[in-house]
Design a protein around this motif. Sequence first.
Motif, PDB file in Angstrom:
ATOM      1  N   THR A 246       0.810  -1.219   0.000  1.00  0.00           N
ATOM      2  CA  THR A 246       0.000   0.000   0.000  1.00  0.00           C
ATOM      3  C   THR A 246       0.845   1.271   0.000  1.00  0.00           C
ATOM      4  O   THR A 246       0.381   2.316  -0.453  1.00  0.00           O
ATOM      5  N   ILE A 247       2.069   1.202   0.524  1.00  0.00           N
ATOM      6  CA  ILE A 247       2.931   2.389   0.587  1.00  0.00           C
ATOM      7  C   ILE A 247       4.318   2.030   0.056  1.00  0.00           C
ATOM      8  O   ILE A 247       4.958   1.093   0.541  1.00  0.00           O
ATOM      9  N   LEU A 248       4.787   2.794  -0.940  1.00  0.00           N
ATOM     10  CA  LEU A 248       6.124   2.588  -1.502  1.00  0.00           C
ATOM     11  C   LEU A 248       6.881   3.914  -1.471  1.00  0.00           C
ATOM     12  O   LEU A 248       6.457   4.901  -2.064  1.00  0.00           O
ATOM     13  N   GLU A 249       7.995   3.934  -0.763  1.00  0.00           N
ATOM     14  CA  GLU A 249       8.814   5.133  -0.596  1.00  0.00           C
ATOM     15  C   GLU A 249      10.018   5.081  -1.529  1.00  0.00           C
ATOM     16  O   GLU A 249      10.912   4.262  -1.372  1.00  0.00           O
ATOM     17  N   GLU A 269      -3.149  -0.538 -13.674  1.00  0.00           N
ATOM     18  CA  GLU A 269      -4.129  -1.556 -13.285  1.00  0.00           C
ATOM     19  C   GLU A 269      -4.003  -1.959 -11.820  1.00  0.00           C
ATOM     20  O   GLU A 269      -4.770  -2.780 -11.339  1.00  0.00           O
ATOM     21  N   ASN A 270      -3.020  -1.392 -11.120  1.00  0.00           N
ATOM     22  CA  ASN A 270      -2.838  -1.723  -9.706  1.00  0.00           C
ATOM     23  C   ASN A 270      -3.897  -0.989  -8.878  1.00  0.00           C
ATOM     24  O   ASN A 270      -4.031   0.224  -8.970  1.00  0.00           O
ATOM     25  N   LYS A 271      -4.630  -1.724  -8.060  1.00  0.00           N
ATOM     26  CA  LYS A 271      -5.707  -1.139  -7.277  1.00  0.00           C
ATOM     27  C   LYS A 271      -5.388  -1.089  -5.784  1.00  0.00           C
ATOM     28  O   LYS A 271      -6.234  -0.676  -4.980  1.00  0.00           O
ATOM     29  N   THR A 272      -4.180  -1.509  -5.416  1.00  0.00           N
ATOM     30  CA  THR A 272      -3.832  -1.654  -4.003  1.00  0.00           C
ATOM     31  C   THR A 272      -2.943  -0.532  -3.491  1.00  0.00           C
ATOM     32  O   THR A 272      -3.135  -0.034  -2.381  1.00  0.00           O
ATOM     33  N   LEU A 273      -1.952  -0.136  -4.285  1.00  0.00           N
ATOM     34  CA  LEU A 273      -1.002   0.888  -3.844  1.00  0.00           C
ATOM     35  C   LEU A 273      -1.716   2.217  -3.640  1.00  0.00           C
ATOM     36  O   LEU A 273      -2.368   2.737  -4.540  1.00  0.00           O
ATOM     37  N   LEU A 274      -1.588   2.781  -2.437  1.00  0.00           N
ATOM     38  CA  LEU A 274      -2.258   4.037  -2.110  1.00  0.00           C
ATOM     39  C   LEU A 274      -1.314   5.232  -2.107  1.00  0.00           C
ATOM     40  O   LEU A 274      -1.724   6.355  -2.386  1.00  0.00           O
ATOM     41  N   GLU A 275      -0.056   4.980  -1.785  1.00  0.00           N
ATOM     42  CA  GLU A 275       0.890   6.092  -1.653  1.00  0.00           C
ATOM     43  C   GLU A 275       2.231   5.730  -2.288  1.00  0.00           C
ATOM     44  O   GLU A 275       2.876   4.753  -1.901  1.00  0.00           O
ATOM     45  N   THR A 287       5.467  14.332  -9.221  1.00  0.00           N
ATOM     46  CA  THR A 287       4.241  14.687  -8.513  1.00  0.00           C
ATOM     47  C   THR A 287       3.021  14.100  -9.194  1.00  0.00           C
ATOM     48  O   THR A 287       2.094  13.596  -8.532  1.00  0.00           O
ATOM     49  N   ILE A 288       2.996  14.141 -10.517  1.00  0.00           N
ATOM     50  CA  ILE A 288       1.841  13.660 -11.269  1.00  0.00           C
ATOM     51  C   ILE A 288       1.655  12.157 -11.108  1.00  0.00           C
ATOM     52  O   ILE A 288       0.537  11.669 -10.892  1.00  0.00           O
ATOM     53  N   VAL A 289       2.731  11.406 -11.222  1.00  0.00           N
ATOM     54  CA  VAL A 289       2.630   9.944 -11.099  1.00  0.00           C
ATOM     55  C   VAL A 289       2.170   9.568  -9.691  1.00  0.00           C
ATOM     56  O   VAL A 289       1.316   8.692  -9.516  1.00  0.00           O
ATOM     57  N   SER A 290       2.717  10.248  -8.680  1.00  0.00           N
ATOM     58  CA  SER A 290       2.304   9.981  -7.295  1.00  0.00           C
ATOM     59  C   SER A 290       0.829  10.306  -7.106  1.00  0.00           C
ATOM     60  O   SER A 290       0.078   9.538  -6.496  1.00  0.00           O
ATOM     61  N   ALA A 291       0.420  11.472  -7.631  1.00  0.00           N
ATOM     62  CA  ALA A 291      -0.979  11.885  -7.481  1.00  0.00           C
ATOM     63  C   ALA A 291      -1.924  10.938  -8.209  1.00  0.00           C
ATOM     64  O   ALA A 291      -3.029  10.644  -7.720  1.00  0.00           O
ATOM     65  N   ALA A 292      -1.496  10.455  -9.371  1.00  0.00           N
ATOM     66  CA  ALA A 292      -2.345   9.552 -10.153  1.00  0.00           C
ATOM     67  C   ALA A 292      -2.654   8.281  -9.371  1.00  0.00           C
ATOM     68  O   ALA A 292      -3.801   7.794  -9.366  1.00  0.00           O
ATOM     69  N   ILE A 293      -1.642   7.738  -8.702  1.00  0.00           N
ATOM     70  CA  ILE A 293      -1.835   6.535  -7.888  1.00  0.00           C
ATOM     71  C   ILE A 293      -2.861   6.813  -6.796  1.00  0.00           C
ATOM     72  O   ILE A 293      -3.783   6.023  -6.555  1.00  0.00           O
ATOM     73  N   GLN A 294      -2.695   7.958  -6.138  1.00  0.00           N
ATOM     74  CA  GLN A 294      -3.582   8.299  -5.030  1.00  0.00           C
ATOM     75  C   GLN A 294      -5.014   8.539  -5.506  1.00  0.00           C
ATOM     76  O   GLN A 294      -5.974   8.078  -4.881  1.00  0.00           O
ATOM     77  N   ILE A 295      -5.170   9.258  -6.609  1.00  0.00           N
ATOM     78  CA  ILE A 295      -6.507   9.545  -7.132  1.00  0.00           C
ATOM     79  C   ILE A 295      -7.231   8.263  -7.534  1.00  0.00           C
ATOM     80  O   ILE A 295      -8.427   8.091  -7.281  1.00  0.00           O
ATOM     81  N   ARG A 296      -6.508   7.346  -8.166  1.00  0.00           N
ATOM     82  CA  ARG A 296      -7.131   6.100  -8.639  1.00  0.00           C
ATOM     83  C   ARG A 296      -7.543   5.174  -7.505  1.00  0.00           C
ATOM     84  O   ARG A 296      -8.610   4.571  -7.529  1.00  0.00           O
ATOM     85  N   MET A 328     -14.831  11.570  -5.587  1.00  0.00           N
ATOM     86  CA  MET A 328     -14.525  11.704  -4.166  1.00  0.00           C
ATOM     87  C   MET A 328     -13.849  13.037  -3.838  1.00  0.00           C
ATOM     88  O   MET A 328     -14.101  13.624  -2.785  1.00  0.00           O
ATOM     89  N   ILE A 329     -12.979  13.521  -4.718  1.00  0.00           N
ATOM     90  CA  ILE A 329     -12.212  14.733  -4.428  1.00  0.00           C
ATOM     91  C   ILE A 329     -13.122  15.947  -4.452  1.00  0.00           C
ATOM     92  O   ILE A 329     -13.903  16.161  -5.391  1.00  0.00           O
ATOM     93  N   THR A 330     -13.007  16.771  -3.421  1.00  0.00           N
ATOM     94  CA  THR A 330     -13.818  17.988  -3.318  1.00  0.00           C
ATOM     95  C   THR A 330     -12.988  19.261  -3.448  1.00  0.00           C
ATOM     96  O   THR A 330     -13.535  20.317  -3.767  1.00  0.00           O
ATOM     97  N   MET A 331     -11.677  19.172  -3.201  1.00  0.00           N
ATOM     98  CA  MET A 331     -10.837  20.364  -3.256  1.00  0.00           C
ATOM     99  C   MET A 331      -9.483  20.019  -3.856  1.00  0.00           C
ATOM    100  O   MET A 331      -8.900  18.971  -3.536  1.00  0.00           O
ATOM    101  N   MET A 332      -8.979  20.891  -4.746  1.00  0.00           N
ATOM    102  CA  MET A 332      -7.654  20.689  -5.325  1.00  0.00           C
ATOM    103  C   MET A 332      -6.900  22.020  -5.364  1.00  0.00           C
ATOM    104  O   MET A 332      -7.422  23.035  -5.826  1.00  0.00           O
ATOM    105  N   ASP A 333      -5.664  21.993  -4.877  1.00  0.00           N
ATOM    106  CA  ASP A 333      -4.789  23.169  -4.885  1.00  0.00           C
ATOM    107  C   ASP A 333      -3.694  22.954  -5.925  1.00  0.00           C
ATOM    108  O   ASP A 333      -2.797  22.142  -5.735  1.00  0.00           O
ATOM    109  N   LEU A 334      -3.784  23.693  -7.027  1.00  0.00           N
ATOM    110  CA  LEU A 334      -2.778  23.634  -8.095  1.00  0.00           C
ATOM    111  C   LEU A 334      -2.017  24.956  -8.206  1.00  0.00           C
ATOM    112  O   LEU A 334      -1.450  25.263  -9.257  1.00  0.00           O
ATOM    113  N   SER A 335      -1.978  25.711  -7.160  1.00  0.00           N
ATOM    114  CA  SER A 335      -1.351  27.031  -7.208  1.00  0.00           C
ATOM    115  C   SER A 335       0.134  26.944  -7.532  1.00  0.00           C
ATOM    116  O   SER A 335       0.833  26.013  -7.121  1.00  0.00           O
ATOM    117  N   GLY A 336       0.602  27.919  -8.318  1.00  0.00           N
ATOM    118  CA  GLY A 336       2.026  28.018  -8.632  1.00  0.00           C
ATOM    119  C   GLY A 336       2.575  26.899  -9.471  1.00  0.00           C
ATOM    120  O   GLY A 336       3.716  26.477  -9.283  1.00  0.00           O
TER     121      GLY A 336
END
Length: 448
Positions: A246-249, A269-275, A287-296, A328-336
């Motif tokens: 679920t978490i890969l650093e 297609e991975n549905k388990t990794l959250l972070e 940032t995009i690849v990390s966010a994509a995993i979390q959003i999915r 599910m997402i209600t707020m997104m900060d893309l500033s800067g």
Amino acid sequence: MYERADNTVFSTIFLIVAQTKLQKLRLIHLDYTTNQIAWPIQSTLEQMTIGDCSYHQYRIILCNSLGLRTLVIGDCIIDNIDPTVSSYALTTFDSTGEKLNNITTLDSLLLPFQSPFWLNNKKWFATCDYLTLITVDLSRNEIGDIGAQYLAATLQNHQTLTNLDLSYNRIGNNGMQYLNDAFKENKTLIKLNLKHNLGSYCIIVSASIQIRNDKAITKLNLMTNKISDTGVQYLADALQNNKVLTILELSYNQIGNNGMQYLSDTLKENKTLLELNLKGNPGSYCTIVSAAIQIRNDKTLTILKLSMNQIGHIGTKYLSDLLQTNQMITMMDLSGNHIGDTGAQHLANALQNNITFTELNLWHNEISHIGVQYLADMLRNNTAITSIDLSKNQIRDSGAKYLGDALQNNKTLTKLILDSYYYDDDHADKKTNIISDIGAQFLADALQ
């Protein structure tokens, strides 16, 4: 426990072993200048540690210890090899002192694993074929790429081995490749220790084995390990069918955009990794690849904070595609993030019919009247968004008009921020929001 002893002491020890129910014995030193030792056949020993011994002594002990499950040898002196002794009787074999620097000495260790000696000659086992080999410790030897190749070929189909320690040897990247290829289909080996070898893929190959086979591991920390694009391919392959991690650093490694692409493609297609933490890598898509995993995969994620990450319009397109199916997402900060007009268009398309998104921060993103027009068109139909921050962009009166027209039909938006953020003469020439009385009139008309 006994230190080096003379024959009288050995005789006493052997008598104790023969006449008692002793199960554990540790001998620090045997006199390997004398091969002949008297070892009792009838013993209850299950675990034994020998500080050093000759190969002949090792054979005598093993042949006459019918209940032995664990044998640890600190320094086995191998001269003339006798392949008739099988190590199938062992649960743990530790040869931390053996010098295995060529195929011949590896032969002495590995070929006995397949010997029928115990089954055919001794007829030990009545209820099972053999006792299982679980751990092999070959650390602190001189095993190189050739030895690793031989070892990989011999153990690749082993059905009970779970731990293999090859740390502190001389295995290079070729040897790492042999091991990785050999154990790719092995479902039993959980831990392969390759620390302090010559190859640069030690950590990656070890981690790949663990990711594939360890069904209990949910978190894996591989930060600051100099993992490159090539190395991350091993990980990507292993992660493809993983159902538990679920978490890969992976922060602060050397992963570029090619490596990011491997991870992104593999984990679709991975549905388990959250972070997936990719912070501090040179790739611009971290940032995009990390966010994509979390959003999915993270079904509890409601707030996405991605400010100041140089996402750009390409990254925004990637995020927008994911947002179209996320409820599910209600707020997104893309500033800067320098998303520009093209990025604003991607977001507008994604949020056109979204019913959960309520807050969007686009502060300082180089959005002009062109991008504002896309956002205004989206606001005509969207009935969920209540707040948009467009401060410190490049909006003029024409952009204010687009927003004013959209607000005449929008009854949901309660906060619209268009601040320029620059109040002094030093920044007067900066291209930020400059809305005059005319633009203010457009907005005022919409608010009546």
